[in-house]
Design an enzyme around this catalytic site. Sequence first.
Site, PDB file in Angstrom:
ATOM      1  N   GLU A 282       0.830  -1.209   0.000  1.00  0.00           N
ATOM      2  CA  GLU A 282       0.000   0.000   0.000  1.00  0.00           C
ATOM      3  C   GLU A 282       0.869   1.264   0.000  1.00  0.00           C
ATOM      4  OE1 GLU A 282      -2.155  -0.427   3.663  1.00  0.00           O
ATOM      5  OE2 GLU A 282      -3.270  -2.171   2.974  1.00  0.00           O
ATOM      6  N   ARG A 285       3.455   7.581  -0.277  1.00  0.00           N
ATOM      7  CA  ARG A 285       4.491   8.600  -0.377  1.00  0.00           C
ATOM      8  C   ARG A 285       5.556   8.272  -1.427  1.00  0.00           C
ATOM      9  NH1 ARG A 285       5.528  12.014   3.850  1.00  0.00           N
ATOM     10  NH2 ARG A 285       4.427  10.609   5.258  1.00  0.00           N
ATOM     11  N   ARG A 322       2.186  20.099   5.915  1.00  0.00           N
ATOM     12  CA  ARG A 322       3.216  19.197   6.464  1.00  0.00           C
ATOM     13  C   ARG A 322       4.238  19.906   7.358  1.00  0.00           C
ATOM     14  NH1 ARG A 322       6.452  16.629   3.729  1.00  0.00           N
ATOM     15  NH2 ARG A 322       6.449  14.769   5.008  1.00  0.00           N
ATOM     16  N   TYR A 326       3.959  18.314  10.894  1.00  0.00           N
ATOM     17  CA  TYR A 326       4.980  17.289  11.163  1.00  0.00           C
ATOM     18  C   TYR A 326       6.396  17.861  11.218  1.00  0.00           C
ATOM     19  CZ  TYR A 326       1.334  14.337   8.908  1.00  0.00           C
ATOM     20  OH  TYR A 326       0.180  13.707   8.532  1.00  0.00           O
ATOM     21  N   CYS A 352      -3.270  33.581   9.571  1.00  0.00           N
ATOM     22  CA  CYS A 352      -3.091  34.244  10.871  1.00  0.00           C
ATOM     23  C   CYS A 352      -2.742  33.226  11.954  1.00  0.00           C
ATOM     24  CB  CYS A 352      -4.350  35.006  11.237  1.00  0.00           C
ATOM     25  SG  CYS A 352      -4.728  36.203   9.979  1.00  0.00           S
ATOM     26  N   GLU A 353      -1.645  32.558  11.800  1.00  0.00           N
ATOM     27  CA  GLU A 353      -1.139  31.588  12.777  1.00  0.00           C
ATOM     28  C   GLU A 353       0.384  31.659  12.692  1.00  0.00           C
ATOM     29  OE1 GLU A 353      -2.752  28.782  14.386  1.00  0.00           O
ATOM     30  OE2 GLU A 353      -4.726  28.867  13.434  1.00  0.00           O
ATOM     31  N   TYR A 381       0.511  13.835   0.493  1.00  0.00           N
ATOM     32  CA  TYR A 381       0.071  14.499   1.718  1.00  0.00           C
ATOM     33  C   TYR A 381       0.190  16.017   1.572  1.00  0.00           C
ATOM     34  CZ  TYR A 381       0.542   9.657   3.055  1.00  0.00           C
ATOM     35  OH  TYR A 381       0.436   8.290   3.078  1.00  0.00           O
TER      36      TYR A 381
HETATM   37  N1  PLP Z   1      -1.594   1.998   4.288  1.00  0.00           N
HETATM   38  C1  PLP Z   1      -2.126   2.484   5.422  1.00  0.00           C
HETATM   39  C2  PLP Z   1      -3.083   1.623   6.171  1.00  0.00           C
HETATM   40  C3  PLP Z   1      -1.786   3.769   5.890  1.00  0.00           C
HETATM   41  O1  PLP Z   1      -2.318   4.228   7.016  1.00  0.00           O
HETATM   42  C4  PLP Z   1      -0.871   4.544   5.131  1.00  0.00           C
HETATM   43  C5  PLP Z   1      -0.459   5.882   5.585  1.00  0.00           C
HETATM   44  O2  PLP Z   1      -0.814   6.398   6.594  1.00  0.00           O
HETATM   45  C6  PLP Z   1      -0.357   4.021   3.946  1.00  0.00           C
HETATM   46  C7  PLP Z   1      -0.731   2.743   3.554  1.00  0.00           C
HETATM   47  C8  PLP Z   1       0.590   4.783   3.077  1.00  0.00           C
HETATM   48  O3  PLP Z   1       1.783   5.082   3.705  1.00  0.00           O
HETATM   49  P1  PLP Z   1       2.963   5.733   2.887  1.00  0.00           P
HETATM   50  O4  PLP Z   1       2.419   6.932   2.197  1.00  0.00           O
HETATM   51  O5  PLP Z   1       3.982   6.092   3.896  1.00  0.00           O
HETATM   52  O6  PLP Z   1       3.468   4.727   1.929  1.00  0.00           O
END
Ligand code: PLP
Length: 428
Positions: A282, A285, A322, A326, A352-353, A381
């Site tokens: 999955e 990034r 970001r 973060y 305004c922050e 993101y």
């Molecule tokens: N899968 C799940 C369940 C996630 O929560 C996330 C990110 O929060 C991702 C995949 C993707 O993560 P990344 O963008 O770091 O590959």
Amino acid sequence: MDHFEFRGGELYCEDVPLARIAETVGTPVYVYSTATLERHFQVLRDALTAAGVTGAGGGPPLIAFAVKANSNVAVLATLARLGAGADTVSEGEIRRALAAGVPPEKIVFSGVGKTEAEIAFALKAGVAEINVESEPEMATVSRVARGLGVRAQVAIRVNPDVAAGGHAKIATGKSENKFGVSFAEAERLYAKASNDAGLRPVGVACHIGSQITDLAPMEAAFSKMRGLVERLRAEGMNVERLDLGGGLGVPYFNQPEPPSPADYAAMIARAMKGLDVAFAFEPGRMIAANAGVLVSEVIHVHVRPEGRRFLVIDAGMNDLIRPAMYDAFHDIRPLKPREDEPEVYDVVGPICETGDTFTRDRRLPPLQAGDLIAFMSAGAYGAVMSSEYNSRLLVPEVLVKGDQFAVIRPRPTYEDMLALERPAPWLG
Ligand code: PLP
């Protein structure tokens, strides 16, 4: 590798000067590179395949792009055409994936708080699997599935209790985090699901964090996942799939170098040697971050008497959160840098922050009102987390392919923004 480079002193995305997009669409604006998205997807798939990490029937593993990283339908469609699936966490994301042409059998539905309506939607759409994150959620999935007269294909999401990730807010694999269940619970829930008329357990899943630059915690977590698959099988249960999540870090300028996709794939092959299962991933990034930039214009330079220089730009934390959320670092490049001695700037937005500060004490070529800059590595993101805070219009998105570009989400008008609101009847 990405497809943003200087040509003749000017920053290009593929064959299009970014300044031309800024002139046409205005700023701030996100710009994505098709060639970079495609390259990142292919590099990962090729590395996994070369290492022998396969999917169903020995074919390529399912690479379900994490839609949360960049949910623009044109971006999803670009990846879907290469065979990508989609990892989704809401009905909205499932709808986006379907709209982009991702086949339902390549859609994974994750997330800790799925509602009954969302589960029903996912089941009717025929998604590949629902990654169940807790016992109460499993009960809900079963109830909804039985109500629809189907058996929901589920994977149990395990929290391997391993610390990883570039920042505490994106670490998801420790037992104190809200995601997934323990190994012991996973075994119990798998057995329970196997005897549930509304469920068909197909596998197990984990995702331990994001922006991971060290393979060791991943390998530790994945080895534990392998052990789980073996224990479940030893207990006579059917385990077809192993979803290892995303999380691989990307090279953000000046930050710790992440492992290469080849090293990542080799680690998985090592940890999973001899395990016959269909692997799924999955990534978000690593596919999208360096495929996008946020282009912004300098409004003015405000120099305080004591010498601090504020570069006030037309992008704010509502467009790219970001750094505020973060403490993330983004390389900043002027689109047409001057050769003169660099100056030191605090780069701030108009919100305004005080948190609306992208960076402090950054050395950049001298800049003045009207100059254009790009925040690099903003394709993941970035736009997905944008808001209208301070009643600013949502930032538009542009996709480049070769020498062409297309607006894939236009900037709304102020009329669009106000049209969403209704007067309360008692206000006349
Ligand atoms: N899968 C799940 C369940 C996630 O929560 C996330 C990110 O929060 C991702 C995949 C993707 O993560 P990344 O963008 O770091 O590959």
